[in-house]
Enzyme design. Structure first.
Site, PDB file in Angstrom:
ATOM      1  N   HIS A  83      37.461  52.457  43.578  1.00 58.99           N
ATOM      2  CA  HIS A  83      38.400  51.856  42.620  1.00 58.99           C
ATOM      3  C   HIS A  83      37.709  50.623  42.031  1.00 58.99           C
ATOM      4  CE1 HIS A  83      41.719  50.039  40.679  1.00 58.99           C
ATOM      5  NE2 HIS A  83      41.836  49.061  41.550  1.00 58.99           N
ATOM      6  N   LYS A 106      31.151  43.792  46.052  1.00 56.65           N
ATOM      7  CA  LYS A 106      31.542  43.338  47.389  1.00 56.65           C
ATOM      8  C   LYS A 106      31.833  44.538  48.306  1.00 56.65           C
ATOM      9  CE  LYS A 106      33.816  39.308  45.329  1.00 56.65           C
ATOM     10  NZ  LYS A 106      32.843  38.241  45.423  1.00 56.65           N
ATOM     11  N   GLU A 146      51.241  52.694  36.776  1.00 57.75           N
ATOM     12  CA  GLU A 146      51.987  51.505  37.186  1.00 57.75           C
ATOM     13  C   GLU A 146      52.451  50.752  35.947  1.00 57.75           C
ATOM     14  OE1 GLU A 146      49.491  48.699  39.452  1.00 57.75           O
ATOM     15  OE2 GLU A 146      47.912  50.185  39.333  1.00 57.75           O
ATOM     16  N   CYS A 158      47.252  51.280  42.064  1.00 61.52           N
ATOM     17  CA  CYS A 158      46.116  52.052  41.520  1.00 61.52           C
ATOM     18  C   CYS A 158      45.758  53.271  42.359  1.00 61.52           C
ATOM     19  CB  CYS A 158      44.894  51.157  41.381  1.00 61.52           C
ATOM     20  SG  CYS A 158      45.220  49.682  40.403  1.00 61.52           S
ATOM     21  N   SER A 214      47.081  48.119  45.282  1.00 63.98           N
ATOM     22  CA  SER A 214      47.649  46.897  45.852  1.00 63.98           C
ATOM     23  C   SER A 214      48.990  47.209  46.494  1.00 63.98           C
ATOM     24  CB  SER A 214      47.851  45.853  44.745  1.00 63.98           C
ATOM     25  OG  SER A 214      46.610  45.373  44.313  1.00 63.98           O
ATOM     26  N   THR A 245      40.699  40.847  33.321  1.00 63.70           N
ATOM     27  CA  THR A 245      40.405  42.185  33.852  1.00 63.70           C
ATOM     28  C   THR A 245      41.433  43.207  33.354  1.00 63.70           C
ATOM     29  OG1 THR A 245      41.671  41.727  35.867  1.00 63.70           O
ATOM     30  CG2 THR A 245      39.313  41.261  35.947  1.00 63.70           C
TER      31      THR A 245
HETATM   32  N1  COA Z   1      27.837  32.991  35.972  1.00 67.12           N
HETATM   33  C1  COA Z   1      27.844  33.942  36.953  1.00 67.12           C
HETATM   34  N2  COA Z   1      28.949  34.217  37.701  1.00 67.12           N
HETATM   35  C2  COA Z   1      30.077  33.517  37.456  1.00 67.12           C
HETATM   36  C3  COA Z   1      30.137  32.529  36.469  1.00 67.12           C
HETATM   37  C4  COA Z   1      28.945  32.281  35.704  1.00 67.12           C
HETATM   38  N3  COA Z   1      28.921  31.346  34.738  1.00 67.12           N
HETATM   39  N4  COA Z   1      31.385  32.011  36.442  1.00 67.12           N
HETATM   40  C5  COA Z   1      32.090  32.650  37.402  1.00 67.12           C
HETATM   41  N5  COA Z   1      31.300  33.579  38.010  1.00 67.12           N
HETATM   42  C6  COA Z   1      31.648  34.508  39.083  1.00 67.12           C
HETATM   43  C7  COA Z   1      32.429  33.839  40.211  1.00 67.12           C
HETATM   44  O1  COA Z   1      31.570  33.223  41.160  1.00 67.12           O
HETATM   45  C8  COA Z   1      33.173  35.024  40.751  1.00 67.12           C
HETATM   46  O2  COA Z   1      32.323  35.819  41.546  1.00 67.12           O
HETATM   47  P1  COA Z   1      32.478  35.874  43.156  1.00 67.12           P
HETATM   48  O3  COA Z   1      33.870  36.404  43.428  1.00 67.12           O
HETATM   49  O4  COA Z   1      31.428  36.805  43.592  1.00 67.12           O
HETATM   50  O5  COA Z   1      32.324  34.463  43.633  1.00 67.12           O
HETATM   51  C9  COA Z   1      33.493  35.856  39.517  1.00 67.12           C
HETATM   52  O6  COA Z   1      32.544  35.454  38.523  1.00 67.12           O
HETATM   53  C10 COA Z   1      34.891  35.629  38.938  1.00 67.12           C
HETATM   54  O7  COA Z   1      35.045  34.265  38.689  1.00 67.12           O
HETATM   55  P2  COA Z   1      36.380  33.512  39.127  1.00 67.12           P
HETATM   56  O8  COA Z   1      36.251  32.083  38.767  1.00 67.12           O
HETATM   57  O9  COA Z   1      36.710  33.844  40.545  1.00 67.12           O
HETATM   58  O10 COA Z   1      37.406  34.231  38.138  1.00 67.12           O
HETATM   59  P3  COA Z   1      38.970  34.098  38.045  1.00 67.12           P
HETATM   60  O11 COA Z   1      39.498  32.865  38.687  1.00 67.12           O
HETATM   61  O12 COA Z   1      39.273  34.312  36.597  1.00 67.12           O
HETATM   62  O13 COA Z   1      39.561  35.311  38.917  1.00 67.12           O
HETATM   63  C11 COA Z   1      40.092  37.585  39.402  1.00 67.12           C
HETATM   64  C12 COA Z   1      39.005  36.603  38.928  1.00 67.12           C
HETATM   65  C13 COA Z   1      39.459  38.946  39.602  1.00 67.12           C
HETATM   66  C14 COA Z   1      40.682  37.098  40.739  1.00 67.12           C
HETATM   67  C15 COA Z   1      41.209  37.645  38.322  1.00 67.12           C
HETATM   68  O14 COA Z   1      40.662  38.134  37.135  1.00 67.12           O
HETATM   69  C16 COA Z   1      42.394  38.503  38.724  1.00 67.12           C
HETATM   70  O15 COA Z   1      43.342  37.992  39.302  1.00 67.12           O
HETATM   71  N6  COA Z   1      42.391  39.835  38.366  1.00 67.12           N
HETATM   72  C17 COA Z   1      43.486  40.739  38.663  1.00 67.12           C
HETATM   73  C18 COA Z   1      43.525  41.171  40.109  1.00 67.12           C
HETATM   74  C19 COA Z   1      42.411  42.107  40.491  1.00 67.12           C
HETATM   75  O16 COA Z   1      41.808  42.748  39.662  1.00 67.12           O
HETATM   76  N7  COA Z   1      42.149  42.199  41.809  1.00 67.12           N
HETATM   77  C20 COA Z   1      41.125  43.069  42.351  1.00 67.12           C
HETATM   78  C21 COA Z   1      41.596  43.910  43.484  1.00 67.12           C
HETATM   79  S1  COA Z   1      42.676  45.195  42.996  1.00 67.12           S
END
Ligand code: COA
Length: 445
Positions: free
Chosen positions: A244, A253, A83, A120, A364, A163
């Protein structure tokens, strides 16, 4: 029916690394445990300035061909899943074939080449294409080379920046395979979604939280569809379940959701009844919302049980060993997870021959695919030939300013020329552009 599946695997990582808890988190003012505990990541791989999806894919393919003593005549198909393509017409597979033709006698002029796109999940779809081509008897005794290669970069400041990753997985698909046989049964969960897309742009538009929900919803549909043509799955049916893995927290999850689904109506649900009760059934609730709340409460209890934690530790955790160190490789990610689990089994001295994997791919946009695999008796030799640990240990560790410079160097809209951080050695490198703006590559001894 002759078995068809994965006969050989090679992995090539981008040669730079970004330390997420120790370099990225402090620079962003974030708690390092968001990475280690939340997302489940230690480092991400990045491409050096002379690397791109072609070099990484060609380098993985060359390692595979050398190790298996293959020549271009042995390959009837080259499918690239990506991609991160930089051309809307000329497929990456032609560039990779061109690279390989620089170093092998013969050519790939009679090999069918293409490029697969569905986020992906395209790597798994390319394996499907190869499987179907072999099953249809069109392969003339030749094998297919499937290469999943990506530079998973997000715009700076986007939440997805947490990520990222870069690397390639090359797989040989053949009859009588050494690593795994693929099941004919497959399940799909597919719907028109806008969780992640790149409408003619290099960096994705992402609704990260939505993409996580869509991943789980489509994966669940795919499992139900798989069961409708295969069998009612039970957690003990599978030695490992590679998913994945955009980041290990996502798989945490998915693993829980899958386990809850698989134990429904089984001995495990009975055994857990005294501890956490039975799973809520929809018919017991007046509304869908009340049912969903009850399911959520049940899952919260379930994930704390020893029974679930032991299963997760044995079946899912080993699939994440490489992902924690490389980040998201998009199309290659689920194939990295499979390799990690087999590598773990080899290191533990487990005999995997004849044992089953359940493989959950996701792209996605959105589509999940689930199929089963049966491990073949050549798996241990194949997995022990992987050099991925050495490659990961040799990566250049970027500081934050260097990370930003490398990100700029790979940004198609910027003209950032920077020195490379590592020295190429026995590999393909990107050397520049030709008169029609095509990319040029050389092999460096
Ligand atoms: N200690 C422990 N855990 C912590 C933490 C800390 N100090 N701070 C945050 N976390 C956890 C959050 O609770 C969350 O876990 P949860 O989802 O189980 O609640 C996780 O870490 C990520 O934190 P979050 O604040 O949600 O991160 P973010 O706003 O940066 O977003 C993604 C994370 C994955 C949504 C973002 O990186 C993204 O958009 N990635 C690209 C899309 C992707 O990969 N999607 C997946 C499907 S293909």
């Amino acid at each position: 029916m002759t078995a068809v599946g994965i006969d050989a695997i090679e992995i090539w990582t981008g040669k730079l690394q970004l330390d997420l808890p120790n370099t990225f988190a402090p620079a962003k003012g974030e708690d390092p445990e968001k990475y280690t505990k939340g997302l489940g990541l230690e480092t991400s791989s990045f491409p050096d300035t002379y690397e791109d999806i072609v070099t990484m894919g060609a380098n993985a393919a060359k390692r595979l061909m050398d190790r298996r003593d293959l020549s271009p005549d042995d390959i009837g198909r080259i499918d690239v899943a990506t991609e991160s393509a930089f051309d809307n017409s000329k497929p990456v597979s032609t560039y990779i074939a061109g690279c390989l033709e620089q170093v092998y006698d013969g050519d790939f002029h009679h090999a069918n080449k293409g490029e697969r796109k569905f986020a992906c999940v395209a790597g798994t779809q390319s394996i499907d294409d190869a499987y179907n081509w072999i099953r249809a008897g069109r392969n003339r005794g030749r094998a297919a080379l499937v290469i999943a290669t990506d530079t998973a970069l997000y715009a700076r400041g986007d939440p997805g920046e947490a990520t990222q990753g870069a690397g390639a997985v090359a797989m040989l698909i053949d009859e009588d395979p050494s690593v795994v046989e693929l099941s004919t049964e497959q399940g799909y969960g597919s719907a028109d979604e806008t969780d992640f897309l790149k409408p003619n742009q290099q960096f994705p538009s992402v609704d990260g939280k939505r993409s996580m929900q869509v991943y789980l919803a489509r994966m669940r549909e795919a499992l139900e569809d798989f069961e409708s043509v295969a069998w009612d799955t039970h957690p003990d049916d599978f030695e490992f379940i590679p998913f994945h893995t955009p980041f290990p927290g996502m798989v945490r999850k998915a693993g829980l959701l899958g386990y809850r689904h698989m134990i429904r109506g089984t001995d495990i649900e009975d055994d857990l009844e005294a501890e956490i009760g039975r799973q809520p059934r929809e018919s017991e609730y007046d509304s869908w919302d009340a049912y969903e709340d009850a399911i959520r409460d049940y899952m919260d209890e379930l994930k704390r049980t020893d029974r679930y934690r032991d299963w997760y530790g044995e079946t899912i955790e080993p699939t994440l060993g490489l992902a924690r160190r490389v980040g998201n490789w998009y199309t290659g990610s689920v194939h990295v997870a499979r390799a990690a689990s087999l590598k773990h089994a080899a290191e533990q001295g487990v005999d995997m021959t004849g044992r089953k994997l359940l493989v959950g791919s996701y792209g996605s946009g959105a589509q999940a695919e689930i199929h089963a695999e049966t491990v073949r008796d050549g798996w241990a030799d194949e997995v022990s030939a992987l050099s991925i640990d050495d490659q990961l240990d040799r990566r250049y560790d970027l500081d934050f300013d260097e990370y930003e410079t490398v990100h700029d160097a790979h940004n198609h809209d910027l003209d950032a020329e920077i020195e490379e951080f590592t020295q190429p050695d026995g590999e393909f490198v990107h050397t520049g552009w030709g008169r029609m703006n095509e990319r040029k590559y050389d092999y460096v001894e």
